[in-house]
Design a protein around this motif. Sequence first.
Motif, mmCIF file in Angstrom:
data_model
loop_
_atom_site.group_PDB
_atom_site.id
_atom_site.type_symbol
_atom_site.label_atom_id
_atom_site.label_comp_id
_atom_site.label_asym_id
_atom_site.label_seq_id
_atom_site.Cartn_x
_atom_site.Cartn_y
_atom_site.Cartn_z
ATOM 1 N N LEU A 13 1.324 -1.473 -0.041
ATOM 2 C CA LEU A 13 0.051 0.310 -0.192
ATOM 3 C C LEU A 13 0.369 1.320 0.101
ATOM 4 O O LEU A 13 1.856 1.365 0.698
ATOM 5 C CB LEU A 13 -1.049 -0.076 1.380
ATOM 6 N N ASN A 14 0.169 2.085 -1.106
ATOM 7 C CA ASN A 14 1.724 3.572 -0.926
ATOM 8 C C ASN A 14 2.395 3.527 -0.687
ATOM 9 O O ASN A 14 3.266 4.147 -0.358
ATOM 10 C CB ASN A 14 1.116 4.410 0.667
ATOM 11 N N GLY A 15 3.362 2.433 -1.995
ATOM 12 C CA GLY A 15 4.599 2.582 -2.302
ATOM 13 C C GLY A 15 5.121 1.957 -0.659
ATOM 14 O O GLY A 15 6.595 1.924 -0.782
ATOM 15 N N LEU A 16 4.500 1.186 0.397
ATOM 16 C CA LEU A 16 5.758 0.593 1.337
ATOM 17 C C LEU A 16 5.870 -0.864 0.773
ATOM 18 O O LEU A 16 4.917 -1.170 0.173
ATOM 19 C CB LEU A 16 4.196 0.876 2.390
ATOM 20 N N SER A 17 6.650 -1.084 1.932
ATOM 21 C CA SER A 17 6.948 -2.679 1.850
ATOM 22 C C SER A 17 5.937 -3.784 2.472
ATOM 23 O O SER A 17 5.326 -3.339 2.560
ATOM 24 C CB SER A 17 8.174 -3.154 2.585
ATOM 25 N N LYS A 18 5.286 -4.854 2.113
ATOM 26 C CA LYS A 18 4.757 -5.937 2.249
ATOM 27 C C LYS A 18 4.121 -5.733 4.357
ATOM 28 O O LYS A 18 3.118 -5.858 4.369
ATOM 29 C CB LYS A 18 4.435 -6.924 1.989
ATOM 30 N N GLU A 19 5.879 -5.869 4.757
ATOM 31 C CA GLU A 19 5.363 -6.077 5.852
ATOM 32 C C GLU A 19 5.307 -4.402 7.392
ATOM 33 O O GLU A 19 3.989 -4.532 7.924
ATOM 34 C CB GLU A 19 6.705 -5.909 7.166
ATOM 35 N N GLU A 20 5.214 -3.432 6.037
ATOM 36 C CA GLU A 20 4.722 -1.835 6.482
ATOM 37 C C GLU A 20 3.505 -1.720 6.540
ATOM 38 O O GLU A 20 2.864 -1.208 6.866
ATOM 39 C CB GLU A 20 6.142 -1.157 5.928
ATOM 40 N N SER A 21 3.158 -2.727 4.819
ATOM 41 C CA SER A 21 1.355 -2.586 4.579
ATOM 42 C C SER A 21 0.865 -3.451 5.644
ATOM 43 O O SER A 21 -0.640 -2.689 6.220
ATOM 44 C CB SER A 21 1.635 -2.931 3.624
ATOM 45 N N LEU A 22 0.992 -3.761 6.278
ATOM 46 C CA LEU A 22 0.711 -5.183 7.198
ATOM 47 C C LEU A 22 0.350 -3.988 8.348
ATOM 48 O O LEU A 22 -0.460 -3.652 9.279
ATOM 49 C CB LEU A 22 1.332 -6.193 7.197
ATOM 50 N N LYS A 23 1.664 -4.152 8.958
ATOM 51 C CA LYS A 23 1.789 -3.087 10.198
ATOM 52 C C LYS A 23 0.938 -1.533 10.469
ATOM 53 O O LYS A 23 0.399 -1.349 10.862
ATOM 54 C CB LYS A 23 2.725 -1.644 10.234
ATOM 55 N N LEU A 24 0.628 -0.870 9.034
ATOM 56 C CA LEU A 24 -0.270 0.351 8.272
ATOM 57 C C LEU A 24 -1.442 -0.312 8.833
ATOM 58 O O LEU A 24 -2.557 0.321 9.127
ATOM 59 C CB LEU A 24 -0.343 0.695 6.880
ATOM 60 N N GLN A 25 -1.948 -1.423 8.464
ATOM 61 C CA GLN A 25 -3.868 -1.917 8.163
ATOM 62 C C GLN A 25 -4.172 -2.115 10.065
ATOM 63 O O GLN A 25 -5.027 -0.927 9.792
ATOM 64 C CB GLN A 25 -3.847 -2.927 7.535
ATOM 65 N N GLU A 26 -2.772 -2.550 10.415
ATOM 66 C CA GLU A 26 -3.211 -3.230 11.496
ATOM 67 C C GLU A 26 -3.470 -1.775 12.939
ATOM 68 O O GLU A 26 -4.121 -2.243 13.285
ATOM 69 C CB GLU A 26 -2.433 -4.142 12.693
ATOM 70 N N GLN A 27 -2.642 -1.459 12.101
ATOM 71 C CA GLN A 27 -2.287 0.216 13.306
ATOM 72 C C GLN A 27 -3.780 0.978 12.774
ATOM 73 O O GLN A 27 -3.834 1.704 13.977
ATOM 74 C CB GLN A 27 -1.012 0.488 13.263
ATOM 75 N N THR A 28 -4.077 0.953 12.064
ATOM 76 C CA THR A 28 -5.254 1.893 11.320
ATOM 77 C C THR A 28 -6.707 0.875 12.245
ATOM 78 O O THR A 28 -7.625 2.220 12.234
ATOM 79 C CB THR A 28 -4.978 1.880 9.826
ATOM 80 N N MET A 29 -6.814 0.121 11.802
ATOM 81 C CA MET A 29 -7.844 -0.729 11.967
ATOM 82 C C MET A 29 -8.426 -1.015 13.586
ATOM 83 O O MET A 29 -8.994 -0.410 14.730
ATOM 84 C CB MET A 29 -8.236 -1.818 12.076
ATOM 85 N N LEU A 30 -6.653 -1.554 15.021
ATOM 86 C CA LEU A 30 -7.251 -1.643 16.109
ATOM 87 C C LEU A 30 -7.904 -0.783 16.798
ATOM 88 O O LEU A 30 -8.482 -0.682 17.599
ATOM 89 C CB LEU A 30 -5.790 -1.801 16.352
ATOM 90 N N PRO A 31 -7.486 0.842 17.089
ATOM 91 C CA PRO A 31 -7.630 2.221 17.309
ATOM 92 C C PRO A 31 -9.172 1.820 17.180
ATOM 93 O O PRO A 31 -9.702 2.214 17.997
ATOM 94 C CB PRO A 31 -7.405 3.440 16.830
ATOM 95 N N TYR A 32 -10.071 1.804 16.266
ATOM 96 C CA TYR A 32 -10.895 1.886 15.834
ATOM 97 C C TYR A 32 -12.243 0.664 16.539
ATOM 98 O O TYR A 32 -13.584 1.246 17.126
ATOM 99 C CB TYR A 32 -11.436 1.460 14.140
ATOM 100 N N ILE A 33 -11.078 -0.340 16.474
ATOM 101 C CA ILE A 33 -11.864 -1.762 17.194
ATOM 102 C C ILE A 33 -11.608 -0.954 18.840
ATOM 103 O O ILE A 33 -13.001 -1.554 18.886
ATOM 104 C CB ILE A 33 -11.101 -2.852 16.445
ATOM 105 N N GLN A 34 -11.055 -0.468 19.438
ATOM 106 C CA GLN A 34 -10.767 -0.887 20.360
ATOM 107 C C GLN A 34 -11.350 0.068 21.128
ATOM 108 O O GLN A 34 -12.473 0.824 21.434
ATOM 109 C CB GLN A 34 -9.651 -0.359 21.108
ATOM 110 N N LYS A 35 -11.370 1.653 20.437
ATOM 111 C CA LYS A 35 -12.970 2.923 20.781
ATOM 112 C C LYS A 35 -14.430 2.064 20.266
ATOM 113 O O LYS A 35 -14.738 2.575 21.011
ATOM 114 C CB LYS A 35 -12.443 4.006 19.290
ATOM 115 N N SER A 36 -14.981 1.538 19.750
ATOM 116 C CA SER A 36 -16.191 1.158 19.048
ATOM 117 C C SER A 36 -16.251 -0.254 19.996
ATOM 118 O O SER A 36 -17.345 -0.511 19.975
ATOM 119 C CB SER A 36 -16.145 0.765 17.334
ATOM 120 N N LYS A 37 -15.529 -0.640 20.726
ATOM 121 C CA LYS A 37 -15.803 -1.758 21.290
ATOM 122 C C LYS A 37 -15.996 -2.869 20.618
ATOM 123 O O LYS A 37 -16.742 -3.550 21.400
ATOM 124 C CB LYS A 37 -16.693 -0.981 22.699
ATOM 125 N N ILE A 38 -15.281 -3.004 19.656
ATOM 126 C CA ILE A 38 -15.484 -4.598 19.148
ATOM 127 C C ILE A 38 -14.828 -5.875 19.862
ATOM 128 O O ILE A 38 -13.932 -5.301 19.745
ATOM 129 C CB ILE A 38 -15.706 -4.074 17.245
#
Length: 116
Positions: A13-38
């Motif tokens: 994603l966005n020119g990042l490596s696959k490892e960086e893309s994985l981290k980006l995805q996880e770091q973007t979703m986890l705060p939403y998941i925690q905030k929404s108490k899912i």
Amino acid sequence: MKGIYFINDRISLNGLSKEESLKLQEQTMLPYIQKSKIEMVKLNPYQLHNYYTIPHALLYDLKKHRNILDCFILYSPEIMDDFINSYPSKWLILKSFFNEIVTMKERKDHPFKFIV
């Protein structure tokens, strides 16, 4: 609320490596998941992560358990493009197991609920 989140570990994603893309995805979703108490549901006790990386495995587990969950969380619609385009009928079945599909990044040509 109960849900599942999906990370595509084979995409850059966005020119990042696959490892960086994985981290980006996880770091973007986890705060939403925690905030929404899912509560993340782990359908397969042998699953290594709290998220899915293979749509076919997710579909298999959903069919096996026959649960309807509140939400399916994705980083962006493009994460599932290959699966949606290659297996449109399986995508329809997969998304039927969720009340809503939530993405963190918007794309105008996909009918998902967008949370930004």
